[in-house]
Design a protein around this motif. Structure first.
Motif, PDB file in Angstrom:
ATOM      1  N   ILE A   1     -18.111 -30.405  -1.695  1.00 17.59           N
ATOM      2  CA  ILE A   1     -18.932 -29.780  -0.662  1.00 17.59           C
ATOM      3  C   ILE A   1     -18.937 -28.289  -0.936  1.00 17.59           C
ATOM      4  N   ASP A   2     -20.126 -27.756  -1.179  1.00 22.05           N
ATOM      5  CA  ASP A   2     -20.300 -26.337  -1.487  1.00 22.05           C
ATOM      6  C   ASP A   2     -21.577 -25.859  -0.819  1.00 22.05           C
TER       7      ASP A   2
ATOM      8  N   HIS B   1     -11.814 -15.214  -6.526  1.00 18.91           N
ATOM      9  CA  HIS B   1     -12.566 -13.980  -6.301  1.00 18.91           C
ATOM     10  C   HIS B   1     -13.754 -13.991  -7.262  1.00 18.91           C
ATOM     11  N   LEU B   2     -14.970 -13.982  -6.709  1.00 16.37           N
ATOM     12  CA  LEU B   2     -16.185 -13.988  -7.516  1.00 16.37           C
ATOM     13  C   LEU B   2     -16.910 -12.670  -7.373  1.00 16.37           C
TER      14      LEU B   2
ATOM     15  N   ASP C   1     -14.724 -13.887  -1.751  1.00 18.55           N
ATOM     16  CA  ASP C   1     -13.494 -14.647  -1.961  1.00 18.55           C
ATOM     17  C   ASP C   1     -13.717 -16.024  -1.357  1.00 18.55           C
ATOM     18  N   LEU C   2     -13.528 -17.055  -2.162  1.00 19.73           N
ATOM     19  CA  LEU C   2     -13.752 -18.419  -1.707  1.00 19.73           C
ATOM     20  C   LEU C   2     -12.449 -19.203  -1.768  1.00 19.73           C
ATOM     21  N   HIS C   3     -12.299 -20.126  -0.827  1.00 19.96           N
ATOM     22  CA  HIS C   3     -11.172 -21.048  -0.819  1.00 19.96           C
ATOM     23  C   HIS C   3     -11.657 -22.387  -1.368  1.00 19.96           C
TER      24      HIS C   3
ATOM     25  N   ILE D   1     -15.442 -26.149  -0.869  1.00 21.38           N
ATOM     26  CA  ILE D   1     -15.504 -24.730  -1.197  1.00 21.38           C
ATOM     27  C   ILE D   1     -16.084 -24.000   0.002  1.00 21.38           C
ATOM     28  N   GLU D   2     -15.319 -23.008   0.501  1.00 22.12           N
ATOM     29  CA  GLU D   2     -15.755 -22.271   1.679  1.00 22.12           C
ATOM     30  C   GLU D   2     -15.150 -20.876   1.694  1.00 22.12           C
ATOM     31  N   PRO D   3     -15.781 -19.941   2.415  1.00 20.20           N
ATOM     32  CA  PRO D   3     -15.215 -18.585   2.507  1.00 20.20           C
ATOM     33  C   PRO D   3     -13.864 -18.574   3.199  1.00 20.20           C
TER      34      PRO D   3
END
Length: 119
Positions: free
Chosen positions: A44-45, A89-90, A100-102, A117-119
């Motif tokens: 899930i993105d 960190h992208l 920054d994504l978790h 994938i989420e902030p």
């Protein structure tokens, strides 16, 4: 996600399958990235669900070509033996330019069963 509190761990303490996926994703090695997933895995993105390795491969290919960006692992946490969180960190030419994504991983039988994938 789970009742357990995540514990910070060294990035090199992540399970090999997560490290393999992250390295393959960063270098745009789609075949290696796909090999880290269960056949019926879910990613899930950006609010979109990608179910199964064919859909995940399409998502990986799109994300590798849509924007140019760098991706750096900046943190890792273990929730339990099947659940891990990494912070990525992208920086790049996507809207906003920096994020920054978790990455919340669920493992099963030594492979990735789920990735949120989420902030």
């Amino acid at each position: 996600m789970h009742d357990n509190q995540p514990q910070n761990i060294a990035p090199d303490a992540l399970p090999d399958v997560i490290t393999r996926y992250l390295n393959a994703h960063r270098t745009h090695d789609t075949a290696s990235a796909i090999s880290a997933f269960q056949p019926d895995a879910t990613v899930i993105d950006e609010g979109k669900t990608h179910q199964g390795t064919v859909a995940i491969e399409t998502w990986l290919t799109r994300s590798a070509t849509e924007y140019t960006y760098t991706n750096e692992l900046t943190g890792a946490q273990e929730v339990d033996a099947q659940h891990y969180i990494t912070t990525q960190h992208l920086e790049g030419n996507f809207p906003g330019g920096v994020v920054d994504l978790h990455y919340r991983f669920t493992l099963s039988c030594g492979l990735i069963e789920g990735l949120l994938i989420e902030p």
